[in-house]
Write an enzyme that holds these catalytic residues in place. Structure first.
Site, PDB file in Angstrom:
ATOM      1  N   PHE A 147      24.285  27.315  81.051  1.00  0.00           N
ATOM      2  CA  PHE A 147      23.411  26.251  81.530  1.00  0.00           C
ATOM      3  C   PHE A 147      23.519  26.187  83.048  1.00  0.00           C
ATOM      4  CE2 PHE A 147      22.218  21.964  82.775  1.00  0.00           C
ATOM      5  CZ  PHE A 147      20.994  21.853  82.150  1.00  0.00           C
ATOM      6  N   ASP A 180      29.225  29.443  88.760  1.00  0.00           N
ATOM      7  CA  ASP A 180      28.699  28.086  88.672  1.00  0.00           C
ATOM      8  C   ASP A 180      29.850  27.191  88.246  1.00  0.00           C
ATOM      9  OD1 ASP A 180      27.678  25.672  87.746  1.00  0.00           O
ATOM     10  OD2 ASP A 180      25.846  26.544  86.933  1.00  0.00           O
ATOM     11  N   LYS A 199      28.286  17.506  90.592  1.00  0.00           N
ATOM     12  CA  LYS A 199      28.972  16.542  89.725  1.00  0.00           C
ATOM     13  C   LYS A 199      30.163  15.836  90.389  1.00  0.00           C
ATOM     14  CE  LYS A 199      27.467  18.456  85.266  1.00  0.00           C
ATOM     15  NZ  LYS A 199      26.744  17.361  84.673  1.00  0.00           N
TER      16      LYS A 199
HETATM   17  N1  PLP Z   1      25.349  24.037  86.061  1.00  0.00           N
HETATM   18  C1  PLP Z   1      26.195  23.540  85.156  1.00  0.00           C
HETATM   19  C2  PLP Z   1      27.328  24.383  84.677  1.00  0.00           C
HETATM   20  C3  PLP Z   1      26.019  22.243  84.660  1.00  0.00           C
HETATM   21  O1  PLP Z   1      26.870  21.754  83.742  1.00  0.00           O
HETATM   22  C4  PLP Z   1      24.936  21.465  85.137  1.00  0.00           C
HETATM   23  C5  PLP Z   1      24.692  20.110  84.613  1.00  0.00           C
HETATM   24  O2  PLP Z   1      25.126  19.737  83.554  1.00  0.00           O
HETATM   25  C6  PLP Z   1      24.077  22.031  86.092  1.00  0.00           C
HETATM   26  C7  PLP Z   1      24.321  23.320  86.534  1.00  0.00           C
HETATM   27  C8  PLP Z   1      22.925  21.243  86.640  1.00  0.00           C
HETATM   28  O3  PLP Z   1      23.375  20.236  87.466  1.00  0.00           O
HETATM   29  P1  PLP Z   1      22.391  19.023  87.865  1.00  0.00           P
HETATM   30  O4  PLP Z   1      22.083  18.280  86.602  1.00  0.00           O
HETATM   31  O5  PLP Z   1      23.172  18.220  88.854  1.00  0.00           O
HETATM   32  O6  PLP Z   1      21.171  19.621  88.459  1.00  0.00           O
END
Ligand code: PLP
Length: 393
Positions: free
Chosen positions: A137, A222, A251
């Site tokens: 994700f 990520d 986050k």
């Molecule tokens: N990457 C990862 C691993 C995530 O867990 C998330 C959100 O849950 C995102 C990217 C996307 O982040 P945002 O919701 O702040 O755009």
């Protein structure tokens, strides 16, 4: 307003994008939150793995108050001290040489993808493809839904952004097979959060690093969910024996204010040069002052040690529950990013926990996600385990 009034108003006027539980929160303190009817809950979700230091942490409140009395926002056409100091702190605490600051996780990944493409174009040879993992994700923007290795996030938004290929997670051979003459980078999570708290052994990442080096590919992590202490070290990659070329954060970096960051090692660090990328709000004075305070707390107050100790306590308690509840198939995770895989969908257990005063989450349909603040106490862990014990029955 009562909870019912807030919920009715929100459901009437907001786009119905989220499957929300009927919970309207008005206040938080440490690991506890209060709803609009003054019912108290234990927050073992940290509001989507964001409030890693709990609610109303004194250092965060202080940073917000101090900055609000100075200046909230400075244009990125000018300079401000909190931004410069946060960038310095992130660089000095990681593999990276430079930082691009933005407002969210998806935006941080957009910056990483743009950096990879620009680097590929600058090298000549027309390389632009990014390989990501199935079940990953990476966000909800058009580029990051294309990067996400789950078909469901793309449905209805076609045509999908080109330039992404997918490979099985925890399978270096699959990544090697996905490499084409156009590949420039591999983007992976150190542990798949939304994908069900799935963490490969460090050997996978070491092999991936070797593969990227052999094929001249960028390795991009990520760490939007795994970073900022969540896995027991400031960044999860520290436990893997390898460093990436690029890392994305969001986050927990803002403890509740919206900030994201893309960190890059030299010589990539200057690829996104003048005029090539930007954001009006990215890294503004307020969010950077908070980000700096978060970094200082994580590095100075025993929070990471508490995360490791409480992670072990919670995991041990969950493993004990697994011996008496056949519903539990597996307990896994790192630090305080813990998944409890069930033999059936987790939604009803989440609902029963909420009714009993414990906020948790379910991801990948059958995996309960437990992510309390890194400051959680032993008594709170035990209290949550007792509620879960009943909710699993
Ligand atoms: N990457 C990862 C691993 C995530 O867990 C998330 C959100 O849950 C995102 C990217 C996307 O982040 P945002 O919701 O702040 O755009």
């Amino acid at each position: 307003m009562t909870s019912a009034e807030i919920i009715a108003l929100a459901d009437r006027y907001l786009c119905p994008t989220y499957a929300r539980a009927p919970l309207a929160l008005v206040r938080g303190q440490g690991t506890r939150v209060w709803d609009a009817d003054d019912k108290i809950y234990l927050d073992f979700f940290s509001s989507t793995v964001v409030t890693n230091l709990g609610h109303q942490h004194p250092a965060i409140v202080r940073a917000i108050e101090t900055q609000a009395h100075q200046i909230l926002h400075v244009s990125n056409l000018h300079y401000c001290e909190p931004q410069a100091r946060l960038a310095e702190k992130l660089v000095q605490s990681s593999f990276a040489d430079r930082v691009f600051l933005c407002n969210s996780g998806a935006e941080a990944n957009e910056a990483a993808i743009k950096l990879a493409r620009k680097y590929g174009h600058a090298q000549g040879g027309g390389r632009y493809e990014v390989i990501t993992a199935y079940n990953s994700f990476h966000g909800r923007t058009l580029a990051t839904i294309a990067a996400t290795g789950q078909e469901k996030v793309r449905v209805g938004f076609e045509p999908v952004q080109q330039g992404f290929r997918y490979a099985a997670y925890d399978d270096v051979d699959a990544v090697e097979q996905a490499i084409s003459p156009r590949t420039i980078a591999v983007l992976v999570e150190p542990l798949q959060g939304e994908g069900g708290i799935v963490g490969p052994a460090p050997e996978y990442f070491q092999a991936l690093r070797g593969l990227c080096d052999r094929h001249d590919l960028l390795l991009m992590f990520d760490e939007i969910q795994t970073g900022m202490g969540r896995c027991g070290t400031l960044f999860a990659y520290e436990q893997l024996g390898v460093a990436p070329d690029v890392m994305t954060l969001a986050k927990g970096l803002g403890a509740g204010v919206p900030i994201g960051a893309m960190l890059a090692a030299a010589p990539l660090a200057s690829v996104l040069d003048k005029g090539s990328h930007g954001s009006t709000f990215g890294g503004n004075a307020l969010t950077c002052a908070v980000g700096l305070a978060v970094m200082e707390v994580l590095q100075g107050e025993g929070v990471l040690a508490n995360c490791v100790a409480m992670g072990e306590r919670l995991s041990a308690g969950l493993r004990a529950l697994a011996t008496k509840h056949p519903l539990i198939k597996a307990v896994r995770g790192r630090g305080l990013l813990i998944g409890v895989e069930l033999t059936q969908p987790g939604g009803p257990v989440v609902d029963r926990c909420l009714a009993a005063g414990l906020i948790i989450n379910c991801t990948a349909n059958t995996v309960l996600r437990l992510t309390p603040p890194l400051t959680v106490s032993a008594a709170e862990v035990d209290e949550a385990l007792a509620i879960l014990d009943k909710a699993l029955t």
